[in-house]
Design an enzyme around this catalytic site. Structure first.
Site: not given
Length: 430
Positions: A80, A149, A173
């Site tokens: 990420k 996210s 998330s």
């Protein structure tokens, strides 16, 4: 309903299968780097990645074979874009950090590299891991959100572009996008994996998590990062089914799918007892207070110096968070300490609690990343969570079954997860 947009997934894209192939000598770790990179370039039609390196790491020619010190040698891991990487740009999903190049890796990235894994690329995140959505789409149906996210990491695994991916969870998330995209998502106990070198959002909640295609794959990587005794974890076969205080907010098809999954577990011989814990609503409420207060402190410098480059709704959110009184934050923190003790005392007799991972299948549209109400309370309690893609919604899109255990009982959670995977094989999109 099949949407026909997912590529055919090579079974070797499981982490266990890929490492077995590398161990057998069918492909070297260096060769696997090129194969994985080329697969992403050819197959990322969903916006999973924001950066894929053109060239291999400087030491790729010396990528050695698997051994006790390098149990993940040759394993590609999608990361990420909230984690610092010294050899790739790290923008934290924000235009205000475009072109930013950290001087060193985040601690967990460095650990993965030391274990022999390589960073396949950086995956899409919402800005600073907050709420403005990415441009990524759900690989099962591009008209639906992939969640957030950690959208890109969930997509990368779901689309067969990476066997494992790193994400973070502050509210929901990891678990929510894993549910929406139909993969296994894992959030360990708070603080179990290092957050050094990750853009902070809420220090008291931020947790590093993993995405993979099976419980076995998640456990493989987690055990490499957090080694422990190699022993069996006996199970009682007793699970608590918690509909929870937000059951009424779940879509009807999600409720039906969850009830059906529970019935299947009971038919398989597991003891699944209905349990009630209305205090979860209080945990969720206090989680929001902690999240908002700490967001305002951690993103203050970005808001002050580069506010014009930040999404307007986030800019307003930070400004509001700056007005929240510290006394409210302190009260929320103390309240959560009490709730953690009460949760442990109440559910000691169960191997795990099972509940919905999201309020339903991924919502249609890309304007929102979905609702984290099924996750925030568990995050605030600092307990480990696992979601399995064993359920399906009205359009055939996946819905996760969430498993929750007591703090620091990750290996018991893996054992329960593997058992439920076997019991519910063939249901949903798994």
């Amino acid at each position: 309903m099949s949407h026909g947009t997912l590529p055919v997934v090579d079974p070797r894209l499981s982490a266990v299968g890929m490492l077995a192939g590398l161990s057998d000598g069918g492909m070297t770790p260096a060769e696997n780097w090129f194969a994985a990179r080329d697969a992403v370039r050819a197959g990322d039609r969903f916006g999973a990645f924001v950066h894929v390196p053109e060239f291999p790491p400087a030491d790729y020619a010396e990528m050695g074979p698997l051994n006790a010190e390098r149990p993940l040698a040759g394993l590609p891991v999608a990361v990420k874009d909230l984690f610092d990487t010294a050899d790739m740009p790290t923008a934290y999903g924000s235009a205000s950090y475009a072109g930013h190049r950290p001087v060193r890796d985040a601690a967990i990235v460095a650990e993965l590299r030391a274990l022999g894994a390589f960073v396949l690329g950086k995956t899409a995140t919402t800005e600073f891991a907050t709420w403005p959505p990415t441009t990524s789409v759900n690989p099962h149906d591009p008209t639906h959100t992939p969640g957030g996210s950690s959208a890109g990491s969930a997509i990368a695994v779901a689309a067969g572009l990476a066997p494992v991916a790193l994400g973070t969870q502050t509210l929901g998330s990891v678990i929510r996008p894993a549910s929406y995209c139909g993969v296994v998502g894992f959030k360990p106990s708070f603080g179990r994996l290092s957050r050094a070198g990750i853009k902070p959002l809420a220090d008291s909640l931020d947790t590093v998590g993993l995405f993979a295609r099976s419980v076995t794959d998640v456990e493989l990587v987690y055990r490499a990062l957090v080694p422990g005794p190699d022993r069996a974890y006996p199970l009682t076969g007793r699970l608590g089914f918690l509909r929870g205080p937000y059951w009424g907010e779940a879509d009807t098809d999600a409720q039906v799918a969850m009830e059906s999954g529970v019935a299947r577990l009971r038919a398989a011989g597991l003891v699944v007892e209905d349990v009630h814990w209305p205090e979860l609503a209080e945990a969720s409420k206090l989680c929001r207070r902690v999240h908002d207060y700490e967001l305002g402190r951690n993103l203050f410098a970005d808001w002050r110096d580069w506010g014009h480059l930040i999404h307007p709704s986030l800019r307003e959110g930070i400004a509001h968070a700056r007005t929240l009184p510290p006394e409210q934050h302190a009260e929320a923190m103390l309240g959560l300490e009490d709730l953690r003790r009460r949760f442990r005392a109440l559910f000691l007799s169960y191997d795990a609690i099972i509940c919905l991972a999201a309020t339903g299948q991924a919502p249609r549209g890309l304007e929102s990343t979905g609702n984290s109400i099924m996750n925030a309370g568990w995050t605030a309690l600092h307990v480990p969570c696992l979601t399995l893609p064993t359920l399906a919604g009205r359009d055939g899109l996946p819905i996760g079954m969430q498993l929750v255990a007591h703090r620091y009982e990750e290996h018991r959670l893996f054992a329960v997860g593997a058992l439920i995977e076997r019991c519910l094989a063939g249901i949903g999109n798994s």
